[in-house]
Write an enzyme that holds these catalytic residues in place. Structure first.
Site, PDB file in Angstrom:
ATOM      1  N   HIS A 152      26.897   6.245 104.390  1.00  0.00           N
ATOM      2  CA  HIS A 152      26.267   7.403 103.745  1.00  0.00           C
ATOM      3  C   HIS A 152      27.021   7.725 102.474  1.00  0.00           C
ATOM      4  CE1 HIS A 152      29.141  10.685 104.859  1.00  0.00           C
ATOM      5  NE2 HIS A 152      29.278  10.067 106.010  1.00  0.00           N
TER       6      HIS A 152
ATOM      7  N   GLU B 286      24.072  12.816 104.989  1.00  0.00           N
ATOM      8  CA  GLU B 286      24.586  12.710 106.353  1.00  0.00           C
ATOM      9  C   GLU B 286      25.379  13.951 106.743  1.00  0.00           C
ATOM     10  OE1 GLU B 286      27.611  11.611 109.492  1.00  0.00           O
ATOM     11  OE2 GLU B 286      27.877  12.405 107.475  1.00  0.00           O
ATOM     12  N   GLU B 287      26.152  14.479 105.801  1.00  0.00           N
ATOM     13  CA  GLU B 287      27.066  15.574 106.120  1.00  0.00           C
ATOM     14  C   GLU B 287      26.352  16.886 106.439  1.00  0.00           C
ATOM     15  OE1 GLU B 287      29.991  15.141 106.797  1.00  0.00           O
ATOM     16  OE2 GLU B 287      30.840  13.482 105.647  1.00  0.00           O
TER      17      GLU B 287
ATOM     18  N   ASP C 158      35.684   9.632 103.946  1.00  0.00           N
ATOM     19  CA  ASP C 158      34.441   9.904 104.675  1.00  0.00           C
ATOM     20  C   ASP C 158      33.396  10.312 103.622  1.00  0.00           C
ATOM     21  OD1 ASP C 158      32.403  10.702 106.352  1.00  0.00           O
ATOM     22  OD2 ASP C 158      33.428  12.488 107.075  1.00  0.00           O
TER      23      ASP C 158
END
Length: 355
Positions: free
Chosen positions: A66, A214-215, A182
């Site tokens: 992502h 995604e987050e 991330d």
């Protein structure tokens, strides 16, 4: 010669939060396009390179990172020119204050901004005590005199604020400190996977790239999985290391066999496939029970059900300006992902899906 650290530095210093992933999408488009037969985007902005197969009845395999990192969006500009924000992704309020960020306006301008903090001098009346702030109460300050000046510089609600941090090596040259591992880990993983497989024939139809948003709820995975309709799905994502807190996930101990998280349970046949592949390829791995989710949690529920898993590494202090992680873990995860993709033919995928 471009080193692994050089590649990590390039991708982690890109600024792209949820819904505003264009810089990472541009990076992937540039790096993947020469290595695949075609590139497609989905309706939300996910981007994927496609490697077609000459094998009969080749299974579709989707490998997805992502693009977004955690950040903030301006909710309100106060009369004094400071901002209040909403979170894009999960933040511990303790790591937000007194940090540097970049503010990105809708017309492409970029400004420095800091998050405020309460000096100890102002806490003396309460004996030095300070309660944990809410992110919505934290002041973000770009030095504007008032709301009108902020507007004159093109700053309005809906603009985004993204962590600013230099990517550096630790003293032993084994670990990296940066923002956004991330999930720039995954972005670099899929780029390197496409590079390693360039010109190679596969026994599967490979879709390799990255999702958006995604987050903020695994949103892009819904879209890409629906669009491409894979038979198996592999998220490529970074998880929090628990090693210094007495939990699972140790930096330097290899890739993760992520068998459980609150939104996903690895299916037995997928676990057997992963463990067999890791052993055969000599991959260094560790078991990991997760407290958060990845795109596998969304993908596995799409269409008629898509067997999924996450090929990951762990890093300390994620969702902050300063994350620490091991370059060797990336190399183990990359070797693992390559071994996985090369094994996924019709019979192997059928075995994973055999209940």
């Amino acid at each position: 010669m471009t080193t692994l650290f050089d590649k990590i530095k390039e991708v982690t210093e890109l600024s792209a939060t949820s819904g505003f992933e264009a810089p990472v999408r541009d990076y992937l488009r540039k790096n993947i396009t020469p290595l695949v037969e075609e590139v497609q985007t989905d309706g939300l902005g996910g981007i994927f390179g496609i490697k077609h197969s000459q094998a009969e009845n080749a299974p579709k395999v989707l490998v997805a990172a992502h693009m977004d990192e955690v950040g903030f969006m301006i909710k309100e500009i106060k009369a004094d020119g400071t901002f209040r924000v909403v979170e894009l992704g999960g933040w511990n309020p303790l790591v937000v204050s007194s940090q540097r960020f970049t503010l990105h306006t809708r017309d492409g301008r970029i400004y420095p901004v800091i998050s405020g903090s309460v000096p100890p001098h102002f806490l003396r009346a309460s004996g030095g005590a300070s309660s944990l702030p809410s992110v919505s109460d934290i002041v973000f300050d770009a030095g504007f005199a008032n709301q009108e000046e902020a507007n004159a510089y093109g700053v309005f609600p809906g603009d985004v604020i993204i962590p600013e941090s230099e990517t550096i090596l630790t003293a032993n040259q084994k670990n990296v400190i940066s923002k956004a591992w991330d999930n720039r880990y995954g972005v670099l993983m899929v780029s390197e996977l496409a590079k390693s497989l360039s010109g190679q024939a596969l026994n599967n139809e490979l879709y390799v790239g990255a999702n958006v948003q995604e987050e903020v709820g695994l949103r892009g995975a819904h879209t890409s999985t629906t669009k491409f309709d894979p038979e198996v799905f592999f998220a490529v994502d970074c998880s929090p290391a628990g090693d210094i807190y007495g939990n699972q996930g140790k930096v330097g101990n290899g890739t993760l066999i992520r068998f459980f998280d609150p939104g996903h349970i690895m299916l037995p046949n997928m676990k057997d496939f992963l463990l067999t592949t890791a052993e055969e390829a000599g991959i260094k791995y560790q078991y990991y029970c997760a407290a958060g989710g990845t795109d596998a949690g969304a993908a596995h529920l799409q269409n008629a059900g898509v067997p999924s898993t996450t090929i990951g590494v762990c890093a300390r202090y994620i969702h902050s300006h300063q994350t620490l992680y091991a370059m060797d873990d990336f190399l183990e995860a990359q070797a693992f992902l390559q071994a996985i993709v090369k094994k996924l033919d019709r019979s192997t995928v059928d075995l994973i899906k055999n209940y």
